[in-house]
Design a protein around this motif. Structure first.
Motif, PDB file in Angstrom:
ATOM      1  N   LYS A 118       0.837  -1.207   0.000  1.00 17.14           N
ATOM      2  CA  LYS A 118       0.000   0.000   0.000  1.00 17.14           C
ATOM      3  C   LYS A 118       0.869   1.254   0.000  1.00 17.14           C
ATOM      4  O   LYS A 118       2.020   1.220   0.402  1.00 17.14           O
ATOM      5  CB  LYS A 118      -0.889   0.028   1.259  1.00 17.14           C
ATOM      6  CG  LYS A 118      -1.955  -1.029   1.333  1.00 17.14           C
ATOM      7  CD  LYS A 118      -2.745  -0.824   2.633  1.00 17.14           C
ATOM      8  CE  LYS A 118      -3.803  -1.890   2.822  1.00 17.14           C
ATOM      9  NZ  LYS A 118      -4.546  -1.668   4.098  1.00 17.14           N
ATOM     10  N   VAL A 255      -2.941   4.906  -0.348  1.00 11.56           N
ATOM     11  CA  VAL A 255      -2.722   4.679   1.088  1.00 11.56           C
ATOM     12  C   VAL A 255      -3.726   3.670   1.631  1.00 11.56           C
ATOM     13  O   VAL A 255      -3.400   2.829   2.470  1.00 11.56           O
ATOM     14  CB  VAL A 255      -2.820   6.022   1.851  1.00 11.56           C
ATOM     15  CG1 VAL A 255      -2.889   5.787   3.349  1.00 11.56           C
ATOM     16  CG2 VAL A 255      -1.633   6.904   1.511  1.00 11.56           C
ATOM     17  N   ALA A 256      -4.967   3.742   1.136  1.00 11.95           N
ATOM     18  CA  ALA A 256      -6.020   2.838   1.613  1.00 11.95           C
ATOM     19  C   ALA A 256      -5.955   1.468   0.947  1.00 11.95           C
ATOM     20  O   ALA A 256      -6.700   0.566   1.330  1.00 11.95           O
ATOM     21  CB  ALA A 256      -7.385   3.460   1.363  1.00 11.95           C
ATOM     22  N   GLY A 285     -12.785   7.790   8.916  1.00 20.22           N
ATOM     23  CA  GLY A 285     -11.388   7.380   9.011  1.00 20.22           C
ATOM     24  C   GLY A 285     -10.969   7.179  10.450  1.00 20.22           C
ATOM     25  O   GLY A 285     -11.628   7.615  11.384  1.00 20.22           O
ATOM     26  N   GLN A 291      -6.402   5.186   9.019  1.00 17.26           N
ATOM     27  CA  GLN A 291      -6.605   4.996   7.588  1.00 17.26           C
ATOM     28  C   GLN A 291      -7.703   5.943   7.116  1.00 17.26           C
ATOM     29  O   GLN A 291      -8.597   6.315   7.883  1.00 17.26           O
ATOM     30  CB  GLN A 291      -7.017   3.548   7.298  1.00 17.26           C
ATOM     31  CG  GLN A 291      -5.903   2.519   7.499  1.00 17.26           C
ATOM     32  CD  GLN A 291      -4.856   2.609   6.401  1.00 17.26           C
ATOM     33  OE1 GLN A 291      -5.141   2.439   5.226  1.00 17.26           O
ATOM     34  NE2 GLN A 291      -3.626   2.881   6.790  1.00 17.26           N
TER      35      GLN A 291
END
Length: 512
Positions: A118, A255-256, A285, A291
């Motif tokens: 990721k 990122v997720a 989040g 996250q």
């Protein structure tokens, strides 16, 4: 021998370079320090098994690995390849000459192959910023990293390819992508189009106004009236993403871990439609390792909340502040992380539990007071933050069977883009304001001025509908957008009248 390799830690949507110092000396045991979590510590077994597959050895000496800076927690399995190359170089099994020139990241399987990771895009951006020659990473992530130019992207299938490349025994051509050509070739390719929607011209008009000014919308109507169908098509009339918006949106999805294998730059506006059972953390989040939530995944796009009253009240209330500030701040004991959340909120709901209150043909079977209790599930402060309240009525048979093709998304988008250009010129001196919906109260007073007849109309509407001060601002913002669509410098009385009619839920007696 002491060797340094380089990896990266992602916090929020930004990456920070992590220096992996590996020392192999006389003695025994394996030491890993620098605040690693369990996934990083367990990498020892993965690394040893992967090296054996290609006839390399884990040193039977004292191996000390320091992950600096030690005050940042290192999380996840993406440091496997970074640590493995450091161990091989420090133990003399490969040349150390090129190791420090590259950012190296990847999760190892027991057979030595690499799994995708990721957060590749922010890592690549940081690597270029810090002057690394290139980025060695799993081949599945290579297209995502190749968005960043002036950085050699070396995609490898397994640890053997990475070792031989760093040893100059294997040539791997860096992956190169022309970001602008890629972006333009796939921009605005939406599967859904407003041409598919027969009838509902008043709702299309409301959504056009919403798109032109970046306004939030709630649609109230019976089941089967087309609320979800209309919401799905809203991204297709929004202005095309700019390169900067596309990069910002892609970073969040990277990122997720939502980009998928072989994905690259996002070129269409995101559309997120979470189920009403979602938790508040999943929406805004958070978590042990913060996250991005659905509101950040919808950044620069649309967040659709279907059956709004069915969402838990706590979930809806935590969304109030991000709607105003267009970012969400997640605070932890050690750190505070900001995720951007500049999205358009589109909500839909039935007018009552049975769905047929105010229906032109079917009778509502809900008892006295039930409709009001149902509507009260959505708080007043949240409704105040939604600019347009639109009643959706069922499509008639004649409209459904009409042979005339409805106006397509491209035609509507052209008008929206023209209105947005006027707003871009209006707000060119303000970095954080790009549309009418983003205007603060003081700016509304300066920009959304009305004449005497308009003030009289507004006063009457405020008194009869019992509107709040925030709702007053919303009406002025929407009327400014309607004027922009009409290419009018002034807000005329007809623009105000149309904006006022988009406050359905404020009308006295609407719910009995």
């Amino acid at each position: 021998m002491l060797i340094k390799t380089f990896g990266s830690a992602v916090q929020g949507v930004n990456a920070y370079t992590i220096t992996i110092e590996v020392s192999v000396s006389a003695g025994t045991k394996y030491f890993l320090v620098g605040l690693p979590d369990n996934a990083v510590k367990e990498g020892e077994q993965r690394i040893e098994s992967a090296l054996k597959q290609y006839h390399y050895k884990m040193p039977r000496q004292k191996v000390v690995i320091n992950m600096a800076p030690a005050d940042i927690r290192k999380e996840g399995s993406a440091y496997d390849l970074t640590i493995a190359t450091g161990i091989l170089a420090a133990s003399g099994q490969m040349s150390p000459a090129k190791v420090s020139q590259y950012m190296i990241m990847g999760e190892l399987s027991l057979d030595g192959s690499l799994r995708p990771i990721k957060g590749v895009l922010p890592i690549a951006i940081q690597a270029r910023k810090e002057g690394f020659k290139g980025f060695i990473l799993p081949a599945q992530n290579a297209r995502e990293a190749a968005i960043v130019n002036n950085l050699d992207i070396i995609g490898v299938q397994n640890i053997k390819e990475a070792i031989e490349f760093l040893d100059d025994r294997l040539h791997i051509e860096p992956l190169s992508i022309n970001t602008r050509d890629l972006f333009q070739s796939s921009a605005d390719q939406y599967a859904a189009d407003f041409a598919d929607v027969q009838g509902q011209e008043n709702i299309k008009r409301a959504l056009e106004i919403a798109a032109a000014g970046g306004h939030n919308v709630i649609m109230i109507g019976p089941p089967g009236a087309g609320k979800t169908m209309l919401a799905k098509r809203l991204p297709s009339i929004l202005p095309p993403l700019s390169i900067n918006e596309a990069l910002e949106t892609t970073k969040i999805h990277s990122v997720a871990g939502k980009l998928g294998e072989a994905a690259s730059l996002l070129s269409t506006r995101p559309y997120r439609a979470p189920h009403h059972t979602i938790s508040d953390v999943a929406l805004v989040g958070g978590g042990g390792v913060p996250q991005p939530g659905e509101i950040s995944l919808a950044h620069n796009g649309v967040l659709f909340l279907d059956e709004l009253p069915e969402f838990k009240r706590s979930v809806l209330e935590v969304m109030r502040q991000p709607l105003e500030e267009r970012r969400v701040t997640i605070s932890r004991a050690r750190t505070t992380i900001d995720f951007p959340s500049n999205f358009m909120l589109i909500a839909s709901m039935n007018p009552c539990p049975c769905g047929y209150y105010n229906h032109p043909e079917k009778e509502c079977v809900c008892g006295p007071g039930i409709v009001q209790r149902y509507l009260n599930k959505v708080s007043g402060p949240l409704l105040d933050r939604i600019d347009l309240h639109v009643e959706v009525t069922p499509v008639t048979f004649d409209e459904m069977t009409a042979t005339r093709r409805a106006e397509d998304s491209q035609s509507i988008r052209e008008r929206v883009v023209t209105a947005r250009k006027l707003q871009h010129e209006r707000f060119k001196d303000f970095d954080s304001i790009h549309s009418n919906a983003m205007m603060p109260s003081q700016m509304v007073k300066d920009i959304c001025q009305v004449n005497e007849a308009g003030r009289t109309l507004l006063k009457t509407a405020m008194e009869r509908l019992g509107l709040s001060a925030r709702a007053y601002d919303r009406i002025l913002k929407v009327s400014r957008t309607i004027a922009d669509l009409a290419d009018s410098k002034e807000i005329k009385i007809e623009h105000l009248a149309e904006a006022i009619q988009y406050r359905s839920l404020d009308r006295e007696g609407w719910a009995g």
